[in-house]
Scaffold this motif. Structure first.
Motif, PDB file in Angstrom:
ATOM      1  N   ARG A 148       0.702  -0.939   0.066  1.00 42.74           N
ATOM      2  CA  ARG A 148      -0.070  -0.073  -0.010  1.00 42.74           C
ATOM      3  C   ARG A 148       0.687   1.189   0.068  1.00 42.74           C
ATOM      4  NH1 ARG A 148      -1.053   4.196   2.597  1.00 42.74           N
ATOM      5  NH2 ARG A 148      -3.121   5.321   2.449  1.00 42.74           N
ATOM      6  N   SER A 149       1.954   1.354   0.734  1.00 44.99           N
ATOM      7  CA  SER A 149       2.937   2.484   0.867  1.00 44.99           C
ATOM      8  C   SER A 149       3.670   2.496  -0.391  1.00 44.99           C
ATOM      9  CB  SER A 149       3.905   2.315   1.930  1.00 44.99           C
ATOM     10  OG  SER A 149       4.562   3.337   2.079  1.00 44.99           O
ATOM     11  N   HIS A 150       3.965   1.641  -1.034  1.00 47.47           N
ATOM     12  CA  HIS A 150       4.586   1.636  -2.467  1.00 47.47           C
ATOM     13  C   HIS A 150       3.524   2.195  -3.285  1.00 47.47           C
ATOM     14  CE1 HIS A 150       7.401   0.447  -5.508  1.00 47.47           C
ATOM     15  NE2 HIS A 150       6.586   0.110  -5.973  1.00 47.47           N
ATOM     16  N   MET A 151       2.615   1.635  -3.373  1.00 44.38           N
ATOM     17  CA  MET A 151       1.536   2.285  -4.382  1.00 44.38           C
ATOM     18  C   MET A 151       1.049   3.789  -3.999  1.00 44.38           C
ATOM     19  SD  MET A 151       1.553  -0.045  -6.380  1.00 44.38           S
ATOM     20  CE  MET A 151       1.226  -1.912  -6.934  1.00 44.38           C
ATOM     21  N   ALA A 152       0.936   4.133  -2.761  1.00 44.30           N
ATOM     22  CA  ALA A 152       0.564   5.322  -2.609  1.00 44.30           C
ATOM     23  C   ALA A 152       1.416   6.548  -2.495  1.00 44.30           C
ATOM     24  CB  ALA A 152      -0.495   5.461  -1.590  1.00 44.30           C
ATOM     25  N   ASP A 153       2.415   6.223  -1.637  1.00 34.29           N
ATOM     26  CA  ASP A 153       3.739   7.091  -1.294  1.00 34.29           C
ATOM     27  C   ASP A 153       4.606   7.616  -2.315  1.00 34.29           C
ATOM     28  OD1 ASP A 153       2.139   7.337   1.191  1.00 34.29           O
ATOM     29  OD2 ASP A 153       3.974   6.127   2.274  1.00 34.29           O
ATOM     30  N   THR A 154       5.261   8.952  -2.589  1.00 33.04           N
ATOM     31  CA  THR A 154       5.725   9.190  -3.285  1.00 33.04           C
ATOM     32  C   THR A 154       7.450   8.916  -3.100  1.00 33.04           C
ATOM     33  OG1 THR A 154       6.097  11.532  -2.559  1.00 33.04           O
ATOM     34  CG2 THR A 154       4.379  11.324  -4.296  1.00 33.04           C
ATOM     35  N   HIS A 155       7.775   8.626  -1.921  1.00 36.20           N
ATOM     36  CA  HIS A 155       9.062   8.428  -1.621  1.00 36.20           C
ATOM     37  C   HIS A 155       9.509   7.094  -1.754  1.00 36.20           C
ATOM     38  CE1 HIS A 155       7.066   7.456   2.428  1.00 36.20           C
ATOM     39  NE2 HIS A 155       8.244   6.539   2.348  1.00 36.20           N
ATOM     40  N   PHE A 156       8.811   6.364  -1.863  1.00 43.47           N
ATOM     41  CA  PHE A 156       9.034   4.788  -2.379  1.00 43.47           C
ATOM     42  C   PHE A 156       9.598   4.686  -3.730  1.00 43.47           C
ATOM     43  CE2 PHE A 156       7.787   3.954   1.822  1.00 43.47           C
ATOM     44  CZ  PHE A 156       8.024   2.490   2.267  1.00 43.47           C
ATOM     45  N   HIS A 157      10.523   3.986  -4.328  1.00 44.16           N
ATOM     46  CA  HIS A 157      10.860   3.766  -5.247  1.00 44.16           C
ATOM     47  C   HIS A 157      11.090   2.323  -5.611  1.00 44.16           C
ATOM     48  CE1 HIS A 157      14.598   3.610  -3.101  1.00 44.16           C
ATOM     49  NE2 HIS A 157      14.332   4.478  -2.687  1.00 44.16           N
ATOM     50  N   PHE A 158      11.453   2.275  -6.985  1.00 46.77           N
ATOM     51  CA  PHE A 158      11.363   0.819  -7.712  1.00 46.77           C
ATOM     52  C   PHE A 158      12.308  -0.084  -6.761  1.00 46.77           C
ATOM     53  CE2 PHE A 158      13.385  -2.440 -10.388  1.00 46.77           C
ATOM     54  CZ  PHE A 158      12.342  -3.020 -10.764  1.00 46.77           C
ATOM     55  N   SER A 159      13.321   0.382  -5.966  1.00 45.85           N
ATOM     56  CA  SER A 159      14.163  -0.606  -5.185  1.00 45.85           C
ATOM     57  C   SER A 159      13.482  -1.180  -3.978  1.00 45.85           C
ATOM     58  CB  SER A 159      15.520   0.217  -4.634  1.00 45.85           C
ATOM     59  OG  SER A 159      15.084   1.082  -3.943  1.00 45.85           O
ATOM     60  N   ASN A 160      12.360  -0.594  -3.478  1.00 42.74           N
ATOM     61  CA  ASN A 160      11.595  -0.926  -2.516  1.00 42.74           C
ATOM     62  C   ASN A 160      10.598  -2.270  -2.764  1.00 42.74           C
ATOM     63  OD1 ASN A 160      12.222   0.721  -0.335  1.00 42.74           O
ATOM     64  ND2 ASN A 160      10.991   2.113  -1.112  1.00 42.74           N
ATOM     65  N   LEU A 161      10.386  -2.295  -4.317  1.00 41.75           N
ATOM     66  CA  LEU A 161       9.825  -3.492  -4.686  1.00 41.75           C
ATOM     67  C   LEU A 161      10.390  -4.950  -4.123  1.00 41.75           C
ATOM     68  CD1 LEU A 161       8.663  -2.922  -8.491  1.00 41.75           C
ATOM     69  CD2 LEU A 161       7.326  -3.074  -6.363  1.00 41.75           C
ATOM     70  N   LEU A 162      11.795  -4.646  -3.817  1.00 37.00           N
ATOM     71  CA  LEU A 162      12.438  -5.821  -3.214  1.00 37.00           C
ATOM     72  C   LEU A 162      12.134  -6.269  -1.829  1.00 37.00           C
ATOM     73  CD1 LEU A 162      16.080  -5.100  -4.529  1.00 37.00           C
ATOM     74  CD2 LEU A 162      14.683  -6.786  -5.399  1.00 37.00           C
ATOM     75  N   ASN A 163      11.733  -5.129  -1.215  1.00 32.48           N
ATOM     76  CA  ASN A 163      11.210  -5.169   0.152  1.00 32.48           C
ATOM     77  C   ASN A 163       9.830  -5.796   0.107  1.00 32.48           C
ATOM     78  OD1 ASN A 163      11.888  -5.072   2.959  1.00 32.48           O
ATOM     79  ND2 ASN A 163      11.423  -2.903   3.018  1.00 32.48           N
ATOM     80  N   VAL A 164       9.177  -5.316  -0.717  1.00 33.02           N
ATOM     81  CA  VAL A 164       7.684  -5.921  -0.796  1.00 33.02           C
ATOM     82  C   VAL A 164       7.476  -7.309  -1.155  1.00 33.02           C
ATOM     83  CG1 VAL A 164       5.548  -5.381  -2.089  1.00 33.02           C
ATOM     84  CG2 VAL A 164       6.812  -3.498  -1.373  1.00 33.02           C
ATOM     85  N   ALA A 165       8.559  -7.518  -2.139  1.00 34.31           N
ATOM     86  CA  ALA A 165       8.739  -8.910  -2.736  1.00 34.31           C
ATOM     87  C   ALA A 165       9.022  -9.912  -1.464  1.00 34.31           C
ATOM     88  CB  ALA A 165       9.707  -9.254  -3.810  1.00 34.31           C
ATOM     89  N   LEU A 166      10.132  -9.386  -1.022  1.00 34.35           N
ATOM     90  CA  LEU A 166      10.748 -10.292   0.466  1.00 34.35           C
ATOM     91  C   LEU A 166       9.541 -10.646   1.349  1.00 34.35           C
ATOM     92  CD1 LEU A 166      13.016 -11.366   2.087  1.00 34.35           C
ATOM     93  CD2 LEU A 166      13.229  -9.207   3.067  1.00 34.35           C
TER      94      LEU A 166
END
Length: 182
Positions: A148-166
């Motif tokens: 949710r944070s990755h989709m809604a917030d502007t400070h999250f970027h592509f590298s955070n997809l690793l965290n979401v995937a983990l």
């Protein structure tokens, strides 16, 4: 047992006394071995012990890193590195607050690692299954919050997809263990 092709479509021969073959027969051939599809209760306990040991070790490492080097985890929250990988003294008050929260979270991670070590030493199946279920819920909720944070917030970027995937993989794995392996 395996000499006639009408009885079984395979022949183990003299190799069936090896432990790997006994494991294969017990886990992959339940009708022949007389067991269930997940192996004996001892095998399930041993696999769960391994899972919990790996989890505890990872928790100790990650929790200690979060306590000692919170800026490493701050990178996932949009912080920059500012020239140093091991030492960073930010002047921003918001970053200092973020580091305190990361350190508190690190303390919780180390604490839950201690809980997992203790659970490994118990033979209470209901307690062990409850811990696996709790991790399934925690990792699922963490995955959903990060997504949710990755989709809604502007400070999250592509590298955070690793965290979401983990955390998605951890949720899926613990769910698989809870629903299908315990």
């Amino acid at each position: 047992f395996g000499s006639s092709s009408a009885q079984a479509p395979f022949r183990l021969g003299p190799a069936r006394s090896h432990s790997c073959c006994r494991y294969w027969v017990a886990c992959k051939m339940p009708a022949v071995a007389g067991g269930d599809a997940t192996g004996s209760a001892f095998d399930r306990k041993r696999r769960l012990d391994l899972l919990l040991a790996v989890h505890a070790g990872t928790a100790f490492v990650c929790g200690t890193l979060a306590l000692l080097l919170p800026h490493l985890f701050g990178l996932f929250l949009g912080e920059g590195l500012h020239g140093s990988f091991f030492r960073w003294n930010p002047e921003d008050e918001q970053v200092k607050l973020t580091h305190v929260i990361i350190r508190l979270y690190g303390a919780l991670i180390v604490g839950q690692g201690l809980i997992v070590v203790h659970v490994r030493s118990t033979a209470d199946g209901a307690m062990r299954k409850g811990i696996v279920r709790a991790y399934f819920v925690v990792f699922t909720l963490t995955f959903l919050a990060l997504l949710r944070s990755h989709m809604a917030d502007t400070h999250f970027h592509f590298s955070n997809l690793l965290n979401v995937a983990l955390f998605g993989m951890l949720a899926g794995f613990y769910g698989w263990v809870y629903f299908f392996r315990t």
